[in-house]
Design a protein around this motif. Structure first.
Motif, PDB file in Angstrom:
ATOM      1  N   ARG A  62       0.837  -1.204   0.000  1.00 50.86           N
ATOM      2  CA  ARG A  62       0.000   0.000   0.000  1.00 50.86           C
ATOM      3  C   ARG A  62       0.872   1.255   0.000  1.00 50.86           C
ATOM      4  O   ARG A  62       0.552   2.239  -0.669  1.00 50.86           O
ATOM      5  CB  ARG A  62      -0.939   0.003   1.212  1.00 50.86           C
ATOM      6  N   TYR A 109      -4.568  -0.185 -11.624  1.00 45.69           N
ATOM      7  CA  TYR A 109      -5.536   0.563 -10.835  1.00 45.69           C
ATOM      8  C   TYR A 109      -4.986   1.932 -10.429  1.00 45.69           C
ATOM      9  O   TYR A 109      -5.689   2.949 -10.527  1.00 45.69           O
ATOM     10  CB  TYR A 109      -5.947  -0.213  -9.577  1.00 45.69           C
ATOM     11  N   TYR A 124      -6.755   5.331 -11.519  1.00 49.17           N
ATOM     12  CA  TYR A 124      -7.238   6.233 -10.467  1.00 49.17           C
ATOM     13  C   TYR A 124      -6.672   7.636 -10.660  1.00 49.17           C
ATOM     14  O   TYR A 124      -7.400   8.632 -10.610  1.00 49.17           O
ATOM     15  CB  TYR A 124      -6.837   5.679  -9.103  1.00 49.17           C
ATOM     16  N   ARG A 173     -11.442   6.212  -1.226  1.00 52.35           N
ATOM     17  CA  ARG A 173     -11.793   5.136  -2.169  1.00 52.35           C
ATOM     18  C   ARG A 173     -10.547   4.406  -2.653  1.00 52.35           C
ATOM     19  O   ARG A 173     -10.569   3.186  -2.861  1.00 52.35           O
ATOM     20  CB  ARG A 173     -12.583   5.709  -3.349  1.00 52.35           C
ATOM     21  N   PHE A 174      -9.478   5.138  -2.851  1.00 51.16           N
ATOM     22  CA  PHE A 174      -8.209   4.530  -3.249  1.00 51.16           C
ATOM     23  C   PHE A 174      -7.755   3.538  -2.179  1.00 51.16           C
ATOM     24  O   PHE A 174      -7.408   2.386  -2.488  1.00 51.16           O
ATOM     25  CB  PHE A 174      -7.168   5.635  -3.440  1.00 51.16           C
ATOM     26  N   ASP A 175      -7.757   3.974  -0.924  1.00 51.61           N
ATOM     27  CA  ASP A 175      -7.321   3.101   0.169  1.00 51.61           C
ATOM     28  C   ASP A 175      -8.228   1.884   0.294  1.00 51.61           C
ATOM     29  O   ASP A 175      -7.749   0.761   0.526  1.00 51.61           O
ATOM     30  CB  ASP A 175      -7.313   3.886   1.485  1.00 51.61           C
ATOM     31  N   PHE A 176      -9.537   2.092   0.130  1.00 49.27           N
ATOM     32  CA  PHE A 176     -10.479   0.970   0.221  1.00 49.27           C
ATOM     33  C   PHE A 176     -10.192  -0.069  -0.861  1.00 49.27           C
ATOM     34  O   PHE A 176     -10.156  -1.272  -0.589  1.00 49.27           O
ATOM     35  CB  PHE A 176     -11.912   1.492   0.073  1.00 49.27           C
ATOM     36  N   THR A 177      -9.970   0.401  -2.083  1.00 49.09           N
ATOM     37  CA  THR A 177      -9.769  -0.535  -3.200  1.00 49.09           C
ATOM     38  C   THR A 177      -8.467  -1.309  -3.048  1.00 49.09           C
ATOM     39  O   THR A 177      -8.427  -2.527  -3.288  1.00 49.09           O
ATOM     40  CB  THR A 177      -9.792   0.219  -4.537  1.00 49.09           C
ATOM     41  N   LEU A 178      -7.397  -0.635  -2.632  1.00 52.97           N
ATOM     42  CA  LEU A 178      -6.136  -1.351  -2.425  1.00 52.97           C
ATOM     43  C   LEU A 178      -6.292  -2.396  -1.333  1.00 52.97           C
ATOM     44  O   LEU A 178      -5.806  -3.536  -1.469  1.00 52.97           O
ATOM     45  CB  LEU A 178      -5.026  -0.373  -2.050  1.00 52.97           C
ATOM     46  N   THR A 179      -6.952  -2.045  -0.240  1.00 52.98           N
ATOM     47  CA  THR A 179      -7.166  -2.999   0.842  1.00 52.98           C
ATOM     48  C   THR A 179      -7.991  -4.187   0.363  1.00 52.98           C
ATOM     49  O   THR A 179      -7.690  -5.345   0.678  1.00 52.98           O
ATOM     50  CB  THR A 179      -7.871  -2.310   2.028  1.00 52.98           C
ATOM     51  N   LEU A 180      -9.022  -3.902  -0.425  1.00 52.56           N
ATOM     52  CA  LEU A 180      -9.867  -4.964  -0.975  1.00 52.56           C
ATOM     53  C   LEU A 180      -9.046  -5.914  -1.843  1.00 52.56           C
ATOM     54  O   LEU A 180      -9.164  -7.145  -1.726  1.00 52.56           O
ATOM     55  CB  LEU A 180     -10.987  -4.335  -1.796  1.00 52.56           C
ATOM     56  N   MET A 181      -8.200  -5.370  -2.702  1.00 55.13           N
ATOM     57  CA  MET A 181      -7.388  -6.192  -3.594  1.00 55.13           C
ATOM     58  C   MET A 181      -6.383  -7.030  -2.816  1.00 55.13           C
ATOM     59  O   MET A 181      -6.203  -8.232  -3.083  1.00 55.13           O
ATOM     60  CB  MET A 181      -6.661  -5.298  -4.605  1.00 55.13           C
TER      61      MET A 181
END
Length: 238
Positions: A103, A164, A168, A223-231
């Motif tokens: 991250r 991504y 982004y 949203r960026f942090d959420f998506t990286l965490t999700l991935m």
């Protein structure tokens, strides 16, 4: 040495046993000056404004002079992304903190891209042959492998993460450009977007109208942090 040979030579590590040859003549510009000037154009005018002709004008030379240093626009793109990658600090891989480390690297790339509006477009569909871009992918691969991720999954995950981050940053750049024109309210006003969504007919859009606050939520890079965490969480549970 023709331009393509020069390009290939730049992608080779320096040999410690080879003494630098003295230059036979002075050159009016260098590759470093070309990259510096190109980044200056992008910082003030955006990536879309960067053409070989525009760059030549900024260097006070003719386009033909540029081709003595770069092969074409794709070669220039590679040099630009390589320069940004050179600014990244890669951590020593830690199996207990591999997700946080990845991250962190992605956030560094994001911040570099956002300094130069639209430059992440140059990173799309680029083969990583520049030594600095390879250094970053090597570092990310080391982190994922140390975290216990299988080599194939790690390789594809790096590709997905970089894609991504680039997408982004490109979207952020487009939104900022629109806000500089006459679409600021539509692009950046959460209240305006919320108003538009809640005004939709609920019988046709029941979920959108009911969850409009969630659809429009988020500040900064949430949203960026959420998506990286999700991935990364998905990668960890593979």
């Amino acid at each position: 040495m023709n331009p393509r040979e020069r390009r290939a030579a730049r992608h080779q590590p320096p040999s410690p046993d080879t003494e630098p040859r003295p230059r036979r003549r002075k050159v009016p510009i260098t590759v470093e000056q070309v990259v510096d000037t190109a980044l200056g154009v992008i910082a003030t005018e955006g990536y879309e404004a960067l053409t070989m002709r525009r760059l030549a004008g900024a260097l006070d030379t003719g386009p033909a002079s540029l081709y003595a240093h770069v092969v074409n626009k794709a070669d220039l793109d590679e040099l630009l992304i390589g320069r940004l990658c050179a600014e990244l600090v890669l951590p020593e891989p830690d199996p207990a903190a591999w997700r946080e480390q990845i991250r962190g690297v992605c956030a560094q790339i994001r911040d570099q891209y956002l300094k130069y509006p639209g430059i992440s477009r140059a990173a799309l569909a680029m083969a990583p042959t520049n030594l600095e871009t390879v250094r970053v992918s090597e570092g990310m691969l080391a982190i994922l492998l140390t975290g216990g991720i299988a080599p194939q999954a790690a390789a594809w995950a790096i590709d997905a993460l970089l894609l991504y981050v680039a997408a982004y940053c490109l979207e952020v750049s487009v939104a900022r450009q629109r806000s500089a024109d006459d679409d600021a309210i539509w692009v950046h006003s959460r209240d305006e977007l919320l108003r538009r969504l809640t005004a939709l007919p609920p019988e046709t859009f029941p979920h959108t109208t009911r969850h409009a606050p969630e659809l429009t939520a988020g500040e900064g890079h949430d949203r960026f942090d959420f998506t990286l965490t999700l991935m990364l969480d998905g990668l960890a549970h593979r």
